[in-house]
Motif scaffolding. Structure first.
Motif, short mmCIF file in Angstrom:
data_model
loop_
_atom_site.label_atom_id
_atom_site.label_comp_id
_atom_site.label_asym_id
_atom_site.label_seq_id
_atom_site.Cartn_x
_atom_site.Cartn_y
_atom_site.Cartn_z
N GLN A 67 -2.22 11.36 2.75
CA GLN A 67 -1.74 10.61 1.59
C GLN A 67 -1.74 9.13 1.98
O GLN A 67 -1.27 8.77 3.07
N ILE A 68 -2.30 8.30 1.13
CA ILE A 68 -2.53 6.90 1.52
C ILE A 68 -1.23 6.10 1.42
O ILE A 68 -0.69 5.90 0.34
N THR A 69 -0.75 5.70 2.57
CA THR A 69 0.49 4.92 2.71
C THR A 69 0.14 3.44 2.77
O THR A 69 -1.04 3.09 2.90
N PRO A 70 1.14 2.55 2.73
CA PRO A 70 0.83 1.13 2.92
C PRO A 70 0.09 0.86 4.24
O PRO A 70 -0.85 0.07 4.28
N ALA A 71 0.48 1.54 5.32
CA ALA A 71 -0.20 1.33 6.61
C ALA A 71 -1.65 1.79 6.52
O ALA A 71 -2.56 1.13 7.04
N LEU A 98 -5.20 -0.12 7.22
CA LEU A 98 -6.18 0.41 8.17
C LEU A 98 -7.57 0.50 7.53
O LEU A 98 -8.58 0.13 8.14
N ILE A 99 -7.60 0.97 6.28
CA ILE A 99 -8.89 1.09 5.58
C ILE A 99 -9.48 -0.31 5.37
O ILE A 99 -10.67 -0.54 5.57
N ALA A 100 -8.61 -1.26 5.01
CA ALA A 100 -9.07 -2.64 4.83
C ALA A 100 -9.62 -3.20 6.14
O ALA A 100 -10.61 -3.94 6.13
N SER A 101 -9.01 -2.83 7.28
CA SER A 101 -9.48 -3.38 8.57
C SER A 101 -10.89 -2.91 8.88
O SER A 101 -11.57 -3.50 9.72
N LEU A 102 -11.34 -1.88 8.20
CA LEU A 102 -12.72 -1.41 8.37
C LEU A 102 -13.68 -2.09 7.41
O LEU A 102 -14.88 -1.82 7.41
N GLY A 103 -13.14 -2.92 6.53
CA GLY A 103 -13.98 -3.61 5.56
C GLY A 103 -14.30 -2.79 4.34
O GLY A 103 -15.17 -3.16 3.55
N MET A 104 -13.60 -1.68 4.14
CA MET A 104 -13.90 -0.82 2.98
C MET A 104 -13.12 -1.27 1.76
O MET A 104 -11.90 -1.30 1.79
N ALA A 105 -13.82 -1.57 0.67
CA ALA A 105 -13.15 -2.00 -0.56
C ALA A 105 -12.91 -0.83 -1.51
O ALA A 105 -12.12 -0.93 -2.45
N GLN A 106 -13.61 0.27 -1.27
CA GLN A 106 -13.48 1.47 -2.12
C GLN A 106 -13.12 2.63 -1.23
O GLN A 106 -13.51 2.67 -0.06
N VAL A 107 -12.42 3.60 -1.80
CA VAL A 107 -12.01 4.71 -0.97
C VAL A 107 -12.16 6.02 -1.75
O VAL A 107 -11.88 6.08 -2.96
#
Ligand code: AMP
Ligand code: MG
Length: 429
Positions: A172-176, A180-189
């Motif tokens: 489940q996608i938490t604030p952390a 983490l996803i942003a740190s990979l450069g991903m704008a979509q999930v």
């Protein structure tokens, strides 16, 4: 059909519910969607996220200070030695390394002034923080014992290695996790489509907000606690209002619920021996069992599947009517089942161990949930007290509490000072 007289233990009830609550939206084409990261909080990840880069991408400094190669420290093992290094340049975060004496690599008696996050210059493996250094014009001096080799250097990939699983499917996608996803450069999930849950209240005495209270009537609180708990879970919820104890109205609402949702939550009308139509309707429209669960509050519950016109089924959770019982059965039973339907790993709420500051009467043979207030005493221990009146209609006790004291099936009376388990609300309500 289960013998109505047998009470299921909470563990058996949960096990059966989890068998019924199959994950939905499992098909990659029809069940997944790619959404912007901003919209993904609370959603369930549909696939593993594999890191396409090292995070951080380079070795970099964890401090403002001076970068150098640790081999110069080797003479100072006695701990009293001093090191003197010539400053040959400056490395700022986000900027290319620059230095007048730059020769591609920092020499053994040299250092580079560096800021936090700047790429480590070639030839450097250690950073001495500015506060440990005295500056002498073009040189720095510091005590060898201020650092050991490798200090204050963050290694490339120390957070995430390229090719590793950054987040597992079903998280489940938490604030952390957003970060983490942003740190990979991903704008979509990629996430599972939201589970849709329809809910309504039943009872001739139950009135919606905005109506003036009739003699003998009460306002519907269950629809609001259920709405709140569903919202916290991150499902799409469909409010179908209050339905009177009337067969036609119930039938029409159940049809609407089936057509608009994967799961249905009702409250009221499931007690044994009750002269109402909810049970009749549930039986008629699907394959529903009426459970008596060895728990307090929340003993009666209806569980099963209702048939849709197209032959598919919706899962039904028929909760008791009492407002506290609704919340307790939701947290203990419905929540893990819905999480499983959402594609999340079914997660029980965290259980803390706390010292009871009150005596609690308890009979073995059923699981009891008392509203508790957990705090820390002057010795730093977790202690818990009850909220007083534990009546299953006393909703104010749920507002005062920050968790439920879970007294297990076999447990007898609790004495002052005994350790009890508490299911904390944080994150759930
Ligand atoms: P029932 O399970 O229908 O027999 O209801 C048990 C108790 O809960 C009764 O006192 C009801 O009046 C009360 N109750 C049922 N539904 C609600 C509701 N939506 N909001 C508040 N109280 C309710
Ligand atoms: Mg009723």
């Amino acid at each position: 059909m289960l013998d109505a007289q047998i009470s299921l233990s909470i563990d058996t009830a949960l096990e059966r519910l989890l068998r019924l609550a199959k994950p939905t939206h499992t098909d990659a084409k029809a069940g997944f969607e790619n959404i912007p990261l901003h919209a993904a909080l609370g959603r369930i990840l549909a696939q593993d996220i594999i890191s396409s880069i090292h995070v951080p991408p380079h070795d970099n400094s964890a401090m403002d200070g001076y970068a150098f190669h640790s081999s110069v420290l080797s003479g100072g093992k006695d701990g009293d030695g001093m090191t003197e290094l010539a400053i040959v340049g400056k490395a700022l975060a986000g900027k290319a390394w620059s230095g007048e004496a730059w020769s591609g690599e920092v020499g053994s008696k040299q250092c580079v002034q560096i800021t936090t996050g700047a790429v480590m210059p070639k030839g450097c493996d250690t950073v001495v923080p500015s506060e440990f250094v005295t500056l002498h014009d073009t040189h720095i001096r510091f005590a060898n014992k201020a650092v050991v080799a490798g200090d204050n250097r963050r290694k490339a990939g120390e957070d995430l290695m390229r090719g590793s699983v950054a987040l597992a499917s079903g998280s489940q996608i938490t604030p952390a996790a957003l970060g983490l996803i942003a740190s990979l450069g991903m704008a979509q999930v990629p996430v599972r489509k939201r589970l849709r849950v329809a809910y309504f209240s039943t009872g001739d005495e139950v009135m919606s907000l905005g109506e003036s209270l009739r003699e003998g009537a009460i306002y519907d609180s269950n629809r609001f606690t259920v709405f709140g708990m569903l919202a916290q879970l991150g499902v799409d919820s469909v409010d179908l209002g209050v339905v009177p104890d009337n067969q036609d109205a119930l039938e029409a609402t159940f049809h609407k619920a089936c057509d608009s949702a994967d799961a249905i939550i009702t409250s009221g009308g499931v007690s044994v021996g009750e002269a109402d139509h909810t049970k009749t309707m549930m039986r008629q429209l699907g394959d529903v069992e009426f459970w008596r669960i060895a728990m307090r509050p929340g003993r009666p519950m209806a569980v099963g599947e209702l048939n849709r016109a197209d032959g598919s089924k919706a899962v039904l959770f028929g909760l008791p009517g009492n407002p506290v019982a609704v919340m307790v059965t939701f947290l203990a039973l419905v929540r893990p089942a819905l999480l499983q339907m959402m594609g999340a790993k079914a997660q029980a709420l965290p259980l803390l161990q706390a010292k009871s500051s009150v005596a609690i009467r308890k009979k073995a043979g059923r699981t009891e949930y008392q509203r508790g207030i957990v705090s820390t005493n002057e010795r730093g221990e977790l202690v818990v007290q009850t909220t007083g009146n534990q009546g299953s209609g006393v909703l104010s006790s749920m507002v005062q509490a920050n968790g439920l004291i879970v007294l297990s099936h076999e447990q007898n009376d609790v004495a002052v000072g005994d350790i009890v388990r508490v299911m904390m609300f944080d994150g759930a309500i």
